[in-house]
Design a protein around this motif. Structure first.
Motif, PDB file in Angstrom:
ATOM      1  N   LYS A 167      -2.297   1.011 -15.294  1.00  0.00           N
ATOM      2  CA  LYS A 167      -2.606   1.864 -14.136  1.00  0.00           C
ATOM      3  C   LYS A 167      -2.494   3.335 -14.503  1.00  0.00           C
ATOM      4  N   GLN A 168      -1.436   3.696 -15.238  1.00  0.00           N
ATOM      5  CA  GLN A 168      -1.219   5.099 -15.586  1.00  0.00           C
ATOM      6  C   GLN A 168      -2.316   5.611 -16.515  1.00  0.00           C
ATOM      7  N   ARG A 169      -2.781   4.776 -17.420  1.00  0.00           N
ATOM      8  CA  ARG A 169      -3.864   5.197 -18.311  1.00  0.00           C
ATOM      9  C   ARG A 169      -5.132   5.489 -17.527  1.00  0.00           C
ATOM     10  N   LEU A 170      -5.411   4.678 -16.533  1.00  0.00           N
ATOM     11  CA  LEU A 170      -6.590   4.913 -15.688  1.00  0.00           C
ATOM     12  C   LEU A 170      -6.425   6.206 -14.885  1.00  0.00           C
ATOM     13  N   LEU A 171      -5.240   6.408 -14.315  1.00  0.00           N
ATOM     14  CA  LEU A 171      -4.982   7.634 -13.557  1.00  0.00           C
ATOM     15  C   LEU A 171      -5.132   8.866 -14.435  1.00  0.00           C
ATOM     16  N   ASP A 172      -4.653   8.778 -15.663  1.00  0.00           N
ATOM     17  CA  ASP A 172      -4.738   9.904 -16.593  1.00  0.00           C
ATOM     18  C   ASP A 172      -6.181  10.288 -16.883  1.00  0.00           C
ATOM     19  N   LEU A 215       0.800  -1.220   0.000  1.00  0.00           N
ATOM     20  CA  LEU A 215       0.000   0.000   0.000  1.00  0.00           C
ATOM     21  C   LEU A 215       0.837   1.278   0.000  1.00  0.00           C
ATOM     22  N   LYS A 216       1.863   1.332   0.832  1.00  0.00           N
ATOM     23  CA  LYS A 216       2.684   2.548   0.904  1.00  0.00           C
ATOM     24  C   LYS A 216       3.342   2.834  -0.441  1.00  0.00           C
ATOM     25  N   ASN A 217       3.898   1.804  -1.066  1.00  0.00           N
ATOM     26  CA  ASN A 217       4.504   1.973  -2.391  1.00  0.00           C
ATOM     27  C   ASN A 217       3.462   2.361  -3.433  1.00  0.00           C
ATOM     28  N   SER A 218       2.276   1.783  -3.303  1.00  0.00           N
ATOM     29  CA  SER A 218       1.212   2.050  -4.268  1.00  0.00           C
ATOM     30  C   SER A 218       0.811   3.518  -4.252  1.00  0.00           C
ATOM     31  N   ASN A 238      -0.822  -3.889 -15.003  1.00  0.00           N
ATOM     32  CA  ASN A 238       0.571  -3.478 -15.145  1.00  0.00           C
ATOM     33  C   ASN A 238       0.676  -1.954 -15.028  1.00  0.00           C
ATOM     34  N   ASN A 239       1.872  -1.441 -14.983  1.00  0.00           N
ATOM     35  CA  ASN A 239       2.082  -0.007 -14.751  1.00  0.00           C
ATOM     36  C   ASN A 239       1.467   0.864 -15.843  1.00  0.00           C
ATOM     37  N   THR A 240       1.548   0.418 -17.077  1.00  0.00           N
ATOM     38  CA  THR A 240       0.973   1.190 -18.186  1.00  0.00           C
ATOM     39  C   THR A 240      -0.539   1.287 -18.054  1.00  0.00           C
TER      40      THR A 240
END
Length: 285
Positions: free
Chosen positions: A235-240, A77-80, A231-233
């Motif tokens: 996750k980043q698309r969702l955050l964007d 969680l902390k890293n997330s 995966n990281n990609t």
């Protein structure tokens, strides 16, 4: 084994390896006594003097992941939260939702006129008789703590805003408060100043019983970056697109469509998200 070995923290400080501390973190992630003991036994058999805490964390994370994704997600969680960067907006959204769970109306990223100058406020949380002016201090790497300069600065901003607010007779019954939330820790003098100045201070593990970590777990407000099945990609698309919390995926599964995920992968993501968030939070809130 491991009792006399020194491990290296992100700050560069060397500290004795603690079996009990590692067991505690595994238990808090939801691991059973048997599973936690077996993981620590394996790590102790591998441990060498001078190993970094990051490598220990990675090994424990991978061992948990072999058993259950949601256990690994809770452990990380902390890293997330640090992975919510590089901008601070997703963290502001997370903080806002945690405060909303406590019955406040929230606004994110507001420009507020103070008595002297205007201020950009990360979160404004309002109830009929109380308003919090919230500053979110986000750090995307370990070893960085919020120093006393942070509450000193925020205190002056809050005072300027409140001074103008109180010029309006309609606000005479409202009490105004400053709040600082960080995803790492405050230095001891930062906490001392915050207490003295009447600021509400929340960090990863402070205050006891109402820390950032405890609130996330209490309200099931896990960030999507905790999901091991993405995966990281992805996750980043969702955050964007402003999708920050697992609870958003639980209430709107269609958000996962057109992400390059197969039906079986979507099913896996939803199952993990539900284990983290949907079973401990109101999806309609």
């Amino acid at each position: 084994m491991g009792k006399n070995l020194l491990i290296k923290k992100a700050s560069g400080e060397s500290v004795p390896f603690s079996r009990d501390k590692l067991l505690g973190s595994l238990h808090r992630a939801g691991a059973s006594d048997k599973l936690a003991d077996s993981i620590v036994d394996e790590i102790e058999s591998w441990l060498k003097d001078g190993v970094s805490t990051k490598k220990i964390y990675t090994k424990a994370f991978n061992l948990l992941k072999e058993k259950k994704n949601s256990l690994a997600a809770r452990y990380s969680l902390k890293n997330s939260i640090m992975e919510l960067g590089p901008t601070g907006y997703p963290f502001e959204h997370l903080v806002a939702q945690l405060i909303k769970k406590q019955g406040y109306e929230i606004k994110v990223g507001q420009i507020v006129q103070g008595y002297c100058v205007s201020h950009e406020v990360d979160v404004i949380a309002t109830s009929p008789k109380k308003q919090f002016i919230v500053e979110c201090k986000f750090y995307n790497s370990r070893g960085k703590n919020a120093t006393v300069k942070v509450p000193l600065y925020i205190h002056s901003r809050v005072n300027d805003i409140v001074r103008r607010m109180k010029l309006n007779p309609e606000n005479s019954t409202v009490s105004y408060h400053g709040m600082i939330v960080t995803n790492t820790r405050f230095t001891s003098d930062a906490i001392d100043y915050g207490k003295c100045a009447g600021l509400h201070m929340i960090s990863w593990d402070y205050p006891a019983g109402n820390s950032l970590k405890e609130m996330i777990e209490r309200y099931g407000s896990f960030p999507i970056t905790a999901l091991v099945s993405l995966n990281n990609t992805q996750k980043q698309r969702l955050l964007d697109e402003g999708i920050v919390l697992c609870i958003q995926i639980c209430s709107q599964p269609e958000l996962l469509n057109k992400r390059g995920l197969t039906k079986s992968e979507i099913k896996k993501v939803l199952a993990e998200a539900k284990e983290l968030a949907c079973n401990s939070a109101d999806v309609n809130s």
